[in-house]
Every structure is written in C-alpha cells, then in structure tokens.
Scaffold this motif. Structure first.
Motif, PDB file in Angstrom:
ATOM      1  N   THR A 108     -18.789   4.364 -32.994  1.00  0.00           N
ATOM      2  CA  THR A 108     -17.494   4.498 -33.471  1.00  0.00           C
ATOM      3  C   THR A 108     -16.864   6.507 -33.549  1.00  0.00           C
ATOM      4  OG1 THR A 108     -17.438   2.373 -34.314  1.00  0.00           O
ATOM      5  CG2 THR A 108     -15.375   3.816 -35.197  1.00  0.00           C
ATOM      6  N   TYR A 149     -12.968  -1.202 -33.612  1.00  0.00           N
ATOM      7  CA  TYR A 149     -12.547  -0.778 -34.521  1.00  0.00           C
ATOM      8  C   TYR A 149     -12.171   0.408 -33.741  1.00  0.00           C
ATOM      9  CZ  TYR A 149     -16.489  -2.691 -37.498  1.00  0.00           C
ATOM     10  OH  TYR A 149     -16.853  -3.882 -38.654  1.00  0.00           O
ATOM     11  N   THR A 150     -12.362   1.442 -32.784  1.00  0.00           N
ATOM     12  CA  THR A 150     -11.293   2.323 -32.332  1.00  0.00           C
ATOM     13  C   THR A 150      -9.881   1.507 -31.890  1.00  0.00           C
ATOM     14  OG1 THR A 150     -13.250   3.622 -32.093  1.00  0.00           O
ATOM     15  CG2 THR A 150     -11.172   3.877 -30.738  1.00  0.00           C
ATOM     16  N   GLU A 151      -9.609   0.600 -31.006  1.00  0.00           N
ATOM     17  CA  GLU A 151      -8.492   0.691 -30.718  1.00  0.00           C
ATOM     18  C   GLU A 151      -7.348   0.191 -31.393  1.00  0.00           C
ATOM     19  OE1 GLU A 151      -5.617   0.509 -27.048  1.00  0.00           O
ATOM     20  OE2 GLU A 151      -8.102   1.475 -27.915  1.00  0.00           O
ATOM     21  N   ARG A 208      -6.261   3.071 -34.188  1.00  0.00           N
ATOM     22  CA  ARG A 208      -5.350   3.421 -33.546  1.00  0.00           C
ATOM     23  C   ARG A 208      -3.543   2.829 -33.714  1.00  0.00           C
ATOM     24  NH1 ARG A 208      -2.248   3.130 -28.679  1.00  0.00           N
ATOM     25  NH2 ARG A 208      -3.324   1.036 -28.502  1.00  0.00           N
ATOM     26  N   VAL A 265      -9.894   6.722 -37.514  1.00  0.00           N
ATOM     27  CA  VAL A 265     -10.392   6.519 -37.315  1.00  0.00           C
ATOM     28  C   VAL A 265     -12.244   7.336 -37.396  1.00  0.00           C
ATOM     29  CG1 VAL A 265     -12.208   5.519 -35.408  1.00  0.00           C
ATOM     30  CG2 VAL A 265      -9.639   5.187 -35.900  1.00  0.00           C
ATOM     31  N   SER A 266     -12.464   8.085 -37.555  1.00  0.00           N
ATOM     32  CA  SER A 266     -13.826   8.944 -37.329  1.00  0.00           C
ATOM     33  C   SER A 266     -14.284   8.490 -38.826  1.00  0.00           C
ATOM     34  CB  SER A 266     -13.065  10.409 -36.861  1.00  0.00           C
ATOM     35  OG  SER A 266     -13.255  10.055 -35.686  1.00  0.00           O
ATOM     36  N   SER A 324     -13.761   7.228 -30.644  1.00  0.00           N
ATOM     37  CA  SER A 324     -12.322   7.550 -31.089  1.00  0.00           C
ATOM     38  C   SER A 324     -12.138   8.927 -31.135  1.00  0.00           C
ATOM     39  CB  SER A 324     -12.830   7.487 -33.050  1.00  0.00           C
ATOM     40  OG  SER A 324     -11.348   8.231 -33.219  1.00  0.00           O
ATOM     41  N   ARG A 370     -11.104   8.132 -27.385  1.00  0.00           N
ATOM     42  CA  ARG A 370      -9.797   7.782 -27.040  1.00  0.00           C
ATOM     43  C   ARG A 370      -8.515   8.573 -27.337  1.00  0.00           C
ATOM     44  NH1 ARG A 370      -5.893   5.650 -25.990  1.00  0.00           N
ATOM     45  NH2 ARG A 370      -5.188   3.565 -25.303  1.00  0.00           N
ATOM     46  N   THR A 371      -8.578   9.007 -28.749  1.00  0.00           N
ATOM     47  CA  THR A 371      -7.723   9.493 -29.764  1.00  0.00           C
ATOM     48  C   THR A 371      -8.095  10.736 -28.811  1.00  0.00           C
ATOM     49  OG1 THR A 371      -8.771  10.083 -31.528  1.00  0.00           O
ATOM     50  CG2 THR A 371      -7.330   7.295 -31.132  1.00  0.00           C
ATOM     51  N   SER A 431     -15.394   5.732 -40.058  1.00  0.00           N
ATOM     52  CA  SER A 431     -16.546   4.632 -39.481  1.00  0.00           C
ATOM     53  C   SER A 431     -17.414   5.628 -40.479  1.00  0.00           C
ATOM     54  CB  SER A 431     -16.776   5.271 -38.137  1.00  0.00           C
ATOM     55  OG  SER A 431     -16.440   7.094 -37.971  1.00  0.00           O
TER      56      SER A 431
END
Length: 304
Positions: A124, A181-183, A186, A255-256, A128, A131-132, A259
């Motif tokens: 995750t 989880y990542t999306e 966000r 997120v990081s 993240s 993605r972010t 997680s």
C-alpha cells in the motif's frame, strides 16, 4: 504584537496538527482491529455459506446499510471526477479482496492467510508513493521493510514454511486491496471517509444483487450461530464500519503512515484465530509482536 500573534498562531497550528495525527492514528488503529477479525469471521461464515454466496451477500448487506445512511442524510451523488476512483475502491476492497481471500480460506488456515496482510502495508505504501507522489523518508522505508520481514517470517514459520494452494488468491488479493486502499485514502481527502466506502458499496450493488441470487440458488445454505455472526461481521464490521474509520484515519495521517499500522493486523488475526477458532499459536508470537510494534513506532515518527 505581531511577533506574539505569530507565535500564538504557530503554536495553534502545531497543536492542531498533533491532535489530527493522534486522531488519525486512533481511527486507523480501530480500522485494523476491525479488519483483524475478517479472516476468523469469514471462516465462521463458510460453515454455513458457500464462498460465492458469502461474498455476494456480505456486499449486498453492507451496500444496503451504506445506502440507507447516504439516503437518510441526503448526501449528493459524488462528482463525476470521483467515479473512477470509487470504482477502484469497489473493485479492490468491496469485491476483489473479499472474493479472493474467501476462496483462499477454503484451503488455507487463517494463520497462513495472514501472510497477505503482512505484505499489504508495504504494498500500500509503495502504491501510494506511485499514485499520490508521496515521498516517505529512508527511515520510513527501512522500518516498513523490517516490519514486513518480521510478519512474513513469523506467519510462514507458523504455517510450517510451506505455501498453500490458495497463495495465488492471496497475492491477487494483496494487489487489488492495496489499490483500493490507496485510491480510497486519496478520495477521503476530498470527501468524508464513510461516503467513500458508502458510494463504492452502492456502485457495486447492481453486480452484488444478481450474484447473490445466482450463488444462493446453487450453493446450499445452513444457518448456524457461527455462520450468521460471521456474515454480519464481515458485512457490517469489516466491509462498512471498519473501512469508514480506516479511510478517515488515512485522510488525517496519510496513506503511507496509516498502512504501517496494519503491520499489527496479522498478529491480531492470529490472536483471534486462537480465541475463536481454536488454532494453535507458537511462543514466538510475543517476540514478533514486540518487533512489529517497534517498526510501527518508527514509521509513525518518520518524515513523509
């Protein structure tokens, strides 16, 4: 006067930031506790339901609860720009992860299935970052890798060092859940966390209802106290309430960091598997728990 006001403002911001960090950490931890019961509850549910029936019915029940809350509070439909992200959440945590882990638990014990959760925090955090654009520090990644290594070594040793036939399902579940989880984390920065999972569940309802009807027609159902309790928990506890606090926690601390709190989930799952399912736990569990808690503490203090 200007200097004094500036100092007061800076102190207020620091206090507010620390308060949000504590709140986010607590919410994410509550989500982890809810998730740690998912595998034992699924094992209970499989005592009376087939795998396809269990997943489809749990999705329908969770969607009905979420839809009722959204309707009662008159929450407007999300903007079109959020639909793709909600679809990723739905495909990952509403449909993909439950289905793949339920299939895996037909051949794997809950102890062995905890391997996937041991890898989930690291996966995750990596997703993240991609993605972010989040860039955790080197100390964060070292602690995350150390925590994942402790969990994997412990859970593999618990299963005798052998990989089960359900491992492909588990690794697939790992990837789709990390994406969800990542999306979701966000999106939770732009809309309430409970609305993220609520709308994701509602979006999956057109698929879940016919799937439940077909599955129930082909898979026999035997209502027992365990099967009903397991179904209700995975539907309302894991699928809705757990994700509500989880996404809110991720929105507050990132997120990081959130997680990595999930590193504790496999050990909690092993505890529940002993308490609820009667599985055996080795004396190494306390040592693994201490190692994981140290790694979690480092990741929470590391710069992101």
């Amino acid at each position: 006067m200007t200097v004094q006001n500036s100092a007061i403002d800076t102190t207020a911001v620091a206090v507010g930031t620390n308060g949000a960090a504590r709140s986010g950490t607590l919410l994410a931890a509550l989500g982890v506790v809810a998730f740690s019961l998912t595998f034992p509850a699924t094992a209970w549910g499989l005592e009376g339901f087939g795998p396809w029936s269990l997943v489809a019915v749990r999705s329908v029940l969770a969607a009905l609860v979420a839809g009722a809350a959204l309707l009662a509070l008159r929450i407007p439909v999300p903007a079109r720009r959020h639909w793709a992200g909600l679809a990723v959440v739905g495909g990952g945590v509403v449909l993909g992860f439950p289905m793949l882990t339920t299939l895996a638990l037909q051949t794997s014990t809950t102890s062995h299935a905890a391997v996937v959760v041991g890898l989930l925090p690291l996966t995750t955090a990596a997703m993240s970052a991609l993605r972010t654009g989040a860039r955790p520090s080197r100390a964060f990644w070292l602690a995350a890798l150390a925590g994942a290594s402790v969990v994997i070594a412990f859970t593999v040793s618990e299963s005798g060092g052998a990989l089960s036939t359900g491992d492909l399902y588990l690794f697939g579940a790992l990837l789709v859940c990390a994406a969800g989880y990542t999306e979701g984390g966000r999106l939770a920065r732009e809309m309430a966390g409970w609305q993220v999972i609520g709308w994701a569940l509602v979006m999956c309802l057109p698929l879940a209802v016919p799937a439940a009807a077909v599955a129930l027609a082909f898979e026999p159902v035997h209502f027992t106290a365990h099967s009903v309790a397991g179904l209700l928990w995975v539907a309302i506890g894991s699928q809705f309430l757990g994700l509500v606090v989880w996404y809110r926690g991720m929105a507050e601390i990132g997120v990081s960091k959130a997680s990595q709190i999930q590193l504790a989930q496999p050990l909690l799952t092993l505890f529940w598997s002993v308490a609820l399912l009667g599985e055996q736990l080795s004396p190494a569990a306390p040592l693994a728990a201490v190692g994981v808690l140290v790694c979690i503490a480092v990741t929470q203090r590391a710069r992101t």
